[in-house]
Design a protein around this motif. Sequence first.
Motif, short mmCIF file in Angstrom:
data_model
loop_
_atom_site.label_atom_id
_atom_site.label_comp_id
_atom_site.label_asym_id
_atom_site.label_seq_id
_atom_site.Cartn_x
_atom_site.Cartn_y
_atom_site.Cartn_z
N ALA A 393 0.82 -1.20 0.00
CA ALA A 393 0.00 0.00 0.00
C ALA A 393 0.86 1.26 0.00
O ALA A 393 0.56 2.23 -0.71
N LEU A 394 1.92 1.24 0.80
CA LEU A 394 2.82 2.40 0.81
C LEU A 394 3.49 2.59 -0.54
O LEU A 394 3.69 3.71 -1.01
N LEU A 395 3.86 1.49 -1.18
CA LEU A 395 4.51 1.58 -2.48
C LEU A 395 3.56 2.15 -3.53
O LEU A 395 3.94 2.99 -4.35
N MET A 396 2.30 1.68 -3.49
CA MET A 396 1.31 2.17 -4.45
C MET A 396 0.96 3.64 -4.19
O MET A 396 0.48 4.34 -5.08
N GLN A 397 1.19 4.12 -2.98
CA GLN A 397 0.87 5.51 -2.65
C GLN A 397 1.75 6.49 -3.41
O GLN A 397 1.39 7.63 -3.63
N ILE A 398 2.93 6.03 -3.82
CA ILE A 398 3.87 6.93 -4.48
C ILE A 398 3.45 7.22 -5.92
O ILE A 398 3.59 8.33 -6.42
N ASN A 399 2.93 6.24 -6.62
CA ASN A 399 2.69 6.35 -8.05
C ASN A 399 1.83 7.55 -8.44
O ASN A 399 2.15 8.27 -9.41
N PRO A 400 0.71 7.83 -7.75
CA PRO A 400 -0.13 8.96 -8.22
C PRO A 400 0.59 10.29 -8.25
O PRO A 400 0.33 11.11 -9.14
N HIS A 401 1.50 10.55 -7.35
CA HIS A 401 2.16 11.85 -7.26
C HIS A 401 2.91 12.17 -8.55
O HIS A 401 2.66 13.18 -9.22
N PHE A 402 3.88 11.35 -8.86
CA PHE A 402 4.68 11.67 -10.04
C PHE A 402 3.89 11.39 -11.33
O PHE A 402 4.15 11.99 -12.37
N LEU A 403 2.86 10.49 -11.29
CA LEU A 403 2.07 10.19 -12.47
C LEU A 403 1.23 11.41 -12.86
O LEU A 403 1.20 11.82 -14.04
N PHE A 404 0.53 12.02 -11.89
CA PHE A 404 -0.31 13.18 -12.20
C PHE A 404 0.55 14.34 -12.72
O PHE A 404 0.19 15.00 -13.70
N ASN A 405 1.69 14.56 -12.06
CA ASN A 405 2.55 15.66 -12.49
C ASN A 405 3.07 15.42 -13.91
O ASN A 405 3.16 16.33 -14.73
N THR A 406 3.39 14.18 -14.21
CA THR A 406 3.94 13.87 -15.53
C THR A 406 2.86 13.97 -16.61
O THR A 406 3.12 14.43 -17.73
N LEU A 407 1.63 13.54 -16.30
CA LEU A 407 0.53 13.66 -17.26
C LEU A 407 0.24 15.13 -17.58
O LEU A 407 -0.02 15.49 -18.74
N GLU A 408 0.28 15.97 -16.55
CA GLU A 408 0.09 17.40 -16.79
C GLU A 408 1.19 17.94 -17.70
O GLU A 408 0.94 18.77 -18.58
N LEU A 409 2.44 17.46 -17.47
CA LEU A 409 3.55 17.89 -18.31
C LEU A 409 3.32 17.44 -19.75
O LEU A 409 3.54 18.21 -20.70
N MET A 410 2.89 16.21 -19.94
CA MET A 410 2.66 15.70 -21.29
C MET A 410 1.55 16.51 -21.97
O MET A 410 1.63 16.81 -23.19
N SER A 411 0.51 16.86 -21.22
CA SER A 411 -0.57 17.65 -21.80
C SER A 411 -0.07 19.01 -22.25
O SER A 411 -0.38 19.49 -23.35
#
Length: 608
Positions: A393-411
């Motif tokens: 659960a702790l490991l999965m908690q990390i993914n949304p942070h950098f994923l959302f920021n990266t998707l915004e960058l890609m957009s």
Amino acid sequence: MAIFYSLKNRLIAFFVVLLVLSFGTMSLLLFNQARSIIRSYIETSALEKMDEYGSFIHMALQQSYDLSSLVYNSDITQKWDAILTQPASTEGQRMLASINMSKFLTQTTNNYSIVSSVNIYRKEGLRVGAENQVVADSSFRQEAWYRNFIEHSNHWVPAHTDEAEIKGAKPYEVVSLLLPIGIFEPSLARNVMKVNIKADFLLEPLNRIHLGESGTIFLLNEQGSPILSQQEYSTHPEAAKEVERVRAARDEQGVVYLKDKQGASHILVYKKLAITNWLLVGFVSEQDLYANLFKLRNSIIVFASLMLAAAFALAYWISAGITKPLSRLVSAMRHVQKGDFAQAERLTLPERRIQSEVDYATVTFRNMVKQLSHLIRTEFEQKLLRQQAEYKALLMQINPHFLFNTLELMSSLAIQQRTKETVTVIESLGKMLRFSLRISEDLIPLREELKVVRYYMSILEVRFGAGLDLRLDEEEAPYDLEIVKFLLQPLIENAVKYSFIHQAKAKVRITVRADKDRLVLSVADNGIGMDPELLRELKDQAMRQQPEQLLQSMTHQIGLRNVLARCRLYYGGLFTLSIESSKEAGACITLGLPLQRRNDHVPRIDHG
């Protein structure tokens, strides 16, 4: 006193103490008594033998003095000296007088069996000896014995080779008495009489006197030097020093105990000889003197050791029937204390017919261990499953942070039609997502962790461009080590974020290195630093916060808290945290992890 807790140990200790005390006391008393008796006997025996040898020396020297007196007071000697002294004497008269003197010396020598030969040396260079020896030779004046006599009045010459007596391939040594003729002062004497005694005649009876196995008796002159050929005297410097003190003492004989530089004990027996002030000195080490006694002591020790071994065997045999079941039970209890239930079960006897109280206690304890082991195993498995779930659960908690920021960058890149940068970000993000989806792996090689870090760095460099100075120092990184995955990415994300708050230029340094027995991961930035209260809170939570608290928390600093929680969950008290922070220099977060290579095991239970 754990050694006496066991009845078996107490039985063994009792037999050992009994045997050691009895045999030790008996051996000590026997050894000391025997040593005292032997020492007394050796001292008495040595002094008696020295008395006998002293009488022999007295007889030998007395004959030498008698012969010397006969020659010294003879009319033939005086007539010979007068003829050779008168200048008017012819060569024939001198030769005839010398021949008559030689015959007289021959007759005199034959009457004294102890004397080997007698020679008279005239200062002008003439030697007259027995057997018609009349030789014109002045070389004797260079001999050491002659110079010492003339210059220092040394009447006795220690064992030496006399050129006048060399009669074969193996010349023998002689001890000589020197006396002047016609005058008492050696330095003014025209004639010197030399009475020779074979050294072997004096040495052989001395060699028959023994002190121990290799103890030796030495015959010393007034200067403390050996009269006979006993060169081994020089190997006893401690005896030589004691001889000087003994010679100055008034006692005519005695025994002295002394030690050498190595601390070994020696015995010195001495006796003074009246006529010449010579000294008989016997020297022997206690080790040599008591050699047979030491052998007896060693034999007693061997016998006592055998008896001690027999006592051990007897005590073990007795304990086998009385204390062995109890000892196994106590040993099983110790393994239970350590958590080794399997070994505890193996030590206890299997279920069988109960014949005694010990059997009943053993069977009951075995059943108790089985039940306790089952309960602990069940609880352990549940705890391990709970910990694994928390970690995932702790490991999965990390993914949304950098994923959302990266998707915004890609957009944003797509809107700006920056195709090349968009492709770079998509490729890096895809590789990172593919890596993050491998949730079955808790540990990854450091090499892969750094590969993911470089993917993330490429995304950040596209996002922030020239405003971001991001560097990774991995020159001395131990790539074969394994660490918990996704430790560096959240720390880098926080460092970049807080470096841009009050400035347009962000500077972040990532360092990976090995330091002795630890792997050191460090992320430093030039941001605003951390509030002291937040810094204390982070350090405190790193040691005490539970994973479920972090999962339910809605506070900031989730990335850093997540990293610390996963390190604590996996490494326990084996990891260290260091945070340096200031408003001027930014923050530096350093993690210290234990060195762990593939197939090594760092347990995740009971780390504190």
